[in-house]
Design a protein around this motif. Structure first.
Motif: not given
Length: 464
Positions: A80-97, A121-128
């Motif tokens: 959630i902290a990474y998402r708020e910062k706009g770092d969706f790549g690291r947010a995905l890594k933590e969510l998968h964990k 998060t995938y949708s935010e990356l345009g990966l629908n």
């Protein structure tokens, strides 16, 4: 320019790692407090491998001392902290964990919640299509759950799936899965009074009213289809929204609506009608274009390949694959067995892919079919990459160590999930319908993600 603050952070993390190495000998050390402190500083610090190492060490000790659910909660908080910062790549890594930790420790509720966040998060990356996969997986798993609290995720997963289909312009599928969600709402949740569903259904009703108004302005056949679906629901909120939406848009020129479609949607309206389907998105400097005959089996297999490719691309956000810039055309058809043939020309990258003309039925078949599709996705990406075979193999190996196999296979394979949640009757209805040619020519394209732009820097293996 050397940043002394970052040097201080790096040194501090190094000392905390030294402390963490003695945690087995200090059972009263406040693990959770330190983990929370690290989450709080994500907002202010640059990515640092020592930070990842330290949080990994703390999570491992939390799992031993408190339980896997505690480590999963910390991963979710960091995400959630990474998402708020706009770092969706690291947010995905933590969510998968978090998803894996909750699932492994039989806390399905937390795992399903993580999967909804992964989809978003995938949708935010345009990966629908990756987003659709995870939304469908939530609905599929929830429908088979034992606990009532877990079953409430069925309408939530279906609503998320419908939302991504709305964004894609797959509006016939949007109506299909919104209808399914509405039917399950009263059975697996508190109905319209379920606060967890408020936003989802507000969106569904708002989207439905816009589809009604937009299709009335754009195409009579599509309007008749949308009008019939909405009238069958007879929902007061939608009936009240339509006049206000119509009043707003009838004051505008049709060109304004066309511009909205081209800039805000990921595909033209009702692109799922007719005998042929096409999906396009832009990522890593490539315009990806997939074509297949419209049908339940064909669509489930085609979208499975697209979803897998998108998940792999998301893995490469912080590890560049160095793909050749250009456009691809990937034609998909059904046959007796799997095959992939590179038919690229000097002007375009092209592949012809054949999938077996049936859905897998046993666990072994599902795994085998999925493994073969995954191999095709890896083949395409490998043939597009400028990396040496050794470097590419090393990179893919690192993705596997980070759990790539579990990321591209959640709940079941995409083709199984999609076919389970989508009726054959939908295709009996939409395949004979004419494609909306004047909208298909708009050239609507998935908006490229800032995290998945083409990088024009030198490959590390080469000098200038």
């Amino acid at each position: 320019v050397n940043n002394p603050y970052e040097d201080t952070v790096d040194e501090g993390l190094g000392w905390w790692i030294k402390v963490a190495e003695f945690l087995d000998e200090t059972p009263l050390f406040p693990l959770e407090r330190l983990s929370d402190l690290l989450t709080a500083i994500i907002e202010f610090m640059e990515p640092n491998p020592k930070f990842d190492r330290l949080t990994g060490m703390l999570d491992a000790h939390l799992e031993k001392r408190v339980g896997g659910f505690a480590a999963a909660e910390k991963s979710r908080d960091r995400a959630i902290a990474y998402r708020e910062k706009g770092d969706f790549g690291r947010a995905l890594k933590e969510l998968h964990k978090a998803k894996a930790s909750w699932y492994a420790h039989e806390t399905l509720y937390g795992s399903l919640l993580s999967m909804l966040l992964i989809a978003d998060t995938y949708s935010e990356l345009g990966l629908n299509y990756a987003a659709k996969y995870y939304a469908a997986a939530v609905a599929y798993i929830a429908s088979r759950a034992r606990e009532e609290k877990d079953k409430t995720f069925l309408p939530r997963g279906l609503s998320a799936l419908a939302e991504y289909e709305y964004m894609n312009g797959e509006w016939a599928h949007f109506f299909e899965h919104t209808d399914f969600a509405l039917r399950t709402l009263g059975v697996f949740s508190a109905g319209m009074d379920d606060r967890r569903m408020d936003k989802a259904y507000e969106k569904a009703f708002f989207y439905s009213s816009l589809i009604h108004v937009f299709t009335e302005m754009l195409d009579s056949t599509a309007f008749e289809y949308a009008d019939k679906k909405i009238k069958a629901w007879n929902i007061d909120i939608i009936n009240e929204l339509i006049p206000s939406a119509k009043e707003s848009w009838t004051k505008k020129d049709a060109s304004e609506l066309i511009q909205k479609i081209k800039t805000e949607y990921y595909g033209h309206p009702f692109n799922d009608l007719g005998t042929v389907r096409e999906a396009r998105f832009e990522a890593a400097g490539i315009v990806w274009r997939f074509k297949w005959r419209n049908g339940l089996i064909e669509t489930s297999k085609a979208e499975q390949l697209i979803a897998i490719i998108q998940i792999i691309l998301a893995e490469s956000i912080h590890e560049e694959l160095y793909l050749l810039k250009g456009s691809t055309e990937i034609k998909i058809e059904l046959g007796d067995k799997f095959s992939v043939e590179n038919k690229s020309t000097p002007d375009q990258f092209c592949w012809s892919i054949t999938f077996p003309g049936r859905l897998p039925s046993t666990k072994e078949e599902i795994e085998d079919f999925h493994r073969s599709t995954f191999a095709i996705a890896i083949t395409i990406i490998s043939e597009l990459s400028l990396l040496s075979n050794a470097r590419l193999s090393e990179l893919l190996e690192s993705f596997f160590k980070e759990g790539l196999i579990n990321k591209v296979m959640t709940g079941s394979s995409y083709e199984v999930l999609f076919a389970d949640l989508t009726s054959k009757e939908l295709y009996d209805e939409i395949v004979p319908m004419p494609q909306i040619d004047h909208l298909a020519k708009l050239g609507v394209l998935h908006k490229p993600s800032a995290f998945l732009k083409w990088k024009d820097s030198l490959i590390a293996e080469y000098d200038e």
